[in-house]
Design a protein around this motif. Structure first.
Motif, short mmCIF file in Angstrom:
data_model
loop_
_atom_site.label_atom_id
_atom_site.label_comp_id
_atom_site.label_asym_id
_atom_site.label_seq_id
_atom_site.Cartn_x
_atom_site.Cartn_y
_atom_site.Cartn_z
N ASN A 182 0.83 -1.21 0.00
CA ASN A 182 0.00 0.00 0.00
C ASN A 182 0.86 1.26 0.00
N ASP A 183 1.98 1.22 -0.73
CA ASP A 183 2.88 2.35 -0.77
C ASP A 183 2.22 3.54 -1.46
N GLY A 184 2.72 4.71 -1.16
CA GLY A 184 2.26 5.92 -1.82
C GLY A 184 2.78 5.99 -3.25
N ARG A 185 2.33 7.00 -3.99
CA ARG A 185 2.68 7.14 -5.41
C ARG A 185 4.20 7.26 -5.61
N ASP A 186 4.88 8.04 -4.78
CA ASP A 186 6.33 8.23 -4.92
C ASP A 186 7.07 6.91 -4.70
N SER A 187 6.64 6.16 -3.68
CA SER A 187 7.28 4.87 -3.40
C SER A 187 7.05 3.88 -4.53
N ASP A 225 9.81 1.94 -6.77
CA ASP A 225 9.81 0.49 -6.94
C ASP A 225 9.82 0.12 -8.43
N ASN A 226 9.06 0.84 -9.24
CA ASN A 226 9.06 0.59 -10.68
C ASN A 226 10.43 0.87 -11.28
N ALA A 227 11.09 1.92 -10.80
CA ALA A 227 12.43 2.24 -11.30
C ALA A 227 13.42 1.14 -10.92
N LYS A 228 13.27 0.55 -9.73
CA LYS A 228 14.13 -0.56 -9.31
C LYS A 228 13.95 -1.76 -10.25
#
Length: 199
Positions: A76-81, A85-88
């Protein structure tokens, strides 16, 4: 820190301990290379079937061609997180692609996944080395994953997982300076044995 004599002794003992396994790997490899069948007996014609190689190639193709999914748990991470994660995930996929390109340039036949698939089907296990390395003089760091043939590897497990692993191979003396950064005045074509050991 282990010394060379201890490492060589460990490897030799592990080679003795796994002798029957390595004999089985050799007989499996004979099936892969379609060694002629000689067990028909006197008075019977011998036939070497290509079925083992055909089945192995099918399994290798399925494993190597399967879609690879890299996931960083998001919850349930926020948009920035989630963006991080997508960048990782993209970073990891990019590392796999760059590693495959490096393996092809280095003369390894196929990609990391193809080499791992071959080992899994033919040997029954796969192993290799993966690490972040810094190239001397360039200041660049890169993710490197190198597949090893399990026939050339020896390892032992401890209470917390892998205790040590050693890849034994050979290299021409003339390549020691470029591949290992070791000085060698001998440019002969005679290979030397190396033990690439990690604990």
């Amino acid at each position: 820190m282990a010394i060379a004599e201890d490492i060589i002794e460990k490897v030799q003992q592990k080679e003795l301990d796994t002798k029957r396994l390595r004999e089985r790997w050799n007989s499996d490899y004979d099936l892969w290379t379609l060694q002629p069948y000689t067990g028909a007996g006197a008075g019977y014609r011998a036939y070497t079937s290509n079925e083992p190689r055909t089945n192995a190639k099918k399994a290798i193709g399925m494993l190597a061609g399967a879609a690879m999914t890299v996931r960083v748990p998001q919850g349930n991470d926020g948009r920035d997180s989630r963006d991080d994660d997508n960048a990782k995930e993209r970073f990891l996929l990019g590392n796999f692609k760059a590693n495959d390109e490096r393996l092809v340039r280095a003369g390894v036949s196929g990609t990391l996944r193809q080499a791992m698939a071959w080992s899994l089907v033919i040997r029954g296990t796969t192993c290799g080395r993966s690490q972040i390395i810094r190239r001397n003089g360039t200041g660049r760091a890169l993710a490197e994953a190198v597949p090893w043939d399990p026939m050339d590897c020896f390892w032992e497990y401890g209470p917390e997982g892998l205790a040590w692993i050693c890849h034994r191979g050979s290299i021409l003396r003339a390549r020691l300076p470029s591949d290992w950064g070791l000085s060698s005045n001998d440019s002969s074509d005679e290979p030397v044995t190396f033990w690439d050991y990690y604990d």
